[in-house]
Design an enzyme around this catalytic site. Structure first.
Site: not given
Ligand code: COA
Ligand code: MG
Length: 291
Positions: A9, A20, A66, A129, A222, A270
């Protein structure tokens, strides 16, 4: 059925993360308009998602979007926006009835007709869920031919039933088991819950392996660092593939000789074990590990 070992996600209003995602080799990427996007940013996500889907090359990744829950009042605008990007599939959260799925399916069908896209080409995947969703699983799972997978959402379910989440996840075990059982009964894939502690790689792998043993085909993820370990956990290893092939070969020989049950390595084989071997091979095939 295609491999959906990791479903990644990302918030649908976050262009950096969407770009990314094209470099991460996840089986599926899911551009979110629901819980990952603030209420004040839904319009941004509706604008950005179709643009990104049209513009970017996601390689071998399945492109999912989604929408917000059917009944939220946001679902029609979300679905219209998502379809402008011609995604591979639509993910619907908090599904509690077959009607919600049939509504989305009809909308998608209309768009396919209007655009001249192949009928049925865009699939539906749903999250179950809520307590009512779990109770209505049979009706949900059998609701529409577009439906390809059921996703189990543990966090929302725990909130809905008043359970406290633990690492062991016994508080949601009935529901987690019910989702995978209904998926199997209706020939759908089952995709496991999110492991939200994304810095705990060991815990995520343990939970993914447990899900694989339960019959789950994949896991929601995530963060980029969860993709490869999840995909590995849901890919049968060499020993499992070799054993499955031996079971199938031995079964063919014994069937030809008129024997149903037989012994292999001192253990009884089996039909149920042959079916399990077939499932291992189907999964290995989807992951590109056997022809
Ligand atoms: N998809 C794509 N890329 C992602 C990502 C994801 N879900 N989560 C992190 N990244 C990228 C970041 O942008 C970063 O890239 P960069 O170095 O080029 O800037 C790299 O991966 C490392 O990320 P990091 O710094 O460790 O995490 P963060 O603090 O930026 O983000 C979260 C942490 C949890 C906020 C993030 O992972 C996120 O948004 N996850 C998805 C949340 C979501 O969609 N929730 C709803 C469904 S349950
Ligand atoms: Mg939810």
């Amino acid at each position: 059925m295609r491999a959906r070992r990791a479903v990644l996600y990302m918030p649908g209003d976050d262009e950096r993360k969407i770009r990314k995602a094209t470099t991460l080799d996840a089986d599926c990427v899911c551009l979110d308009m629901e819980d990952g996007v603030a209420l004040s940013r839904k319009d941004e996500a509706r604008g950005l998602i179709p643009e990104m889907l049209r513009e970017l090359d996601f390689g071998r990744s399945e492109r999912l979007a989604r929408i917000n829950p059917v009944g939220s009042g946001m679902e029609a605008d979300d679905l219209r926006a998502a379809l402008e990007g011609r995604p591979d599939g639509i993910v619907i959260p908090k599904v509690e009835t077959g009607d919600a799925i049939r509504w989305a399916s009809a909308q998608i069908g209309e768009r396919e007709r209007a655009m001249g896209w192949p009928h049925g080409g865009i699939c539906i995947i749903v999250l179950v869920e809520t307590a009512l969703g779990i109770v209505n699983l049979k009706e949900i799972a059998g609701s529409d031919p577009r439906l390809q997978a059921l996703i189990f959402g543990a966090e929302d379910l725990a909130g809905d039933i008043g359970a406290v989440r633990t690492r062991e996840a016994w508080e949601v075990f009935y529901a987690r088991s019910a989702v995978v059982t209904h998926a199997a009964a209706f020939d759908l894939q089952a995709i496991d819950m999110v492991y939200i502690d994304y810095k705990d790689g060991e815990g995520m792998v343990r939970e993914a392996q447990e899900a694989a043993r339960m019959g789950y085909a994949g896991k929601q993820v995530i963060h980029p660092n969860q993709i490869a370990p999840a995909q590995e956990a849901f890919t049968p290893d060499d020993a499992a593939i070799a054993h499955a092939l031996r079971v199938m070969n031995a079964m063919r020989e014994h069937q030809a000789a008129g024997k149903g049950a037989f012994s292999l390595d001192g253990k009884m084989i089996d039909m149920p074990l042959v079916k399990a071997a077939e499932r291992v091979l189907a999964r290995a095939r989807a992951a590109g590990r056997v022809d």
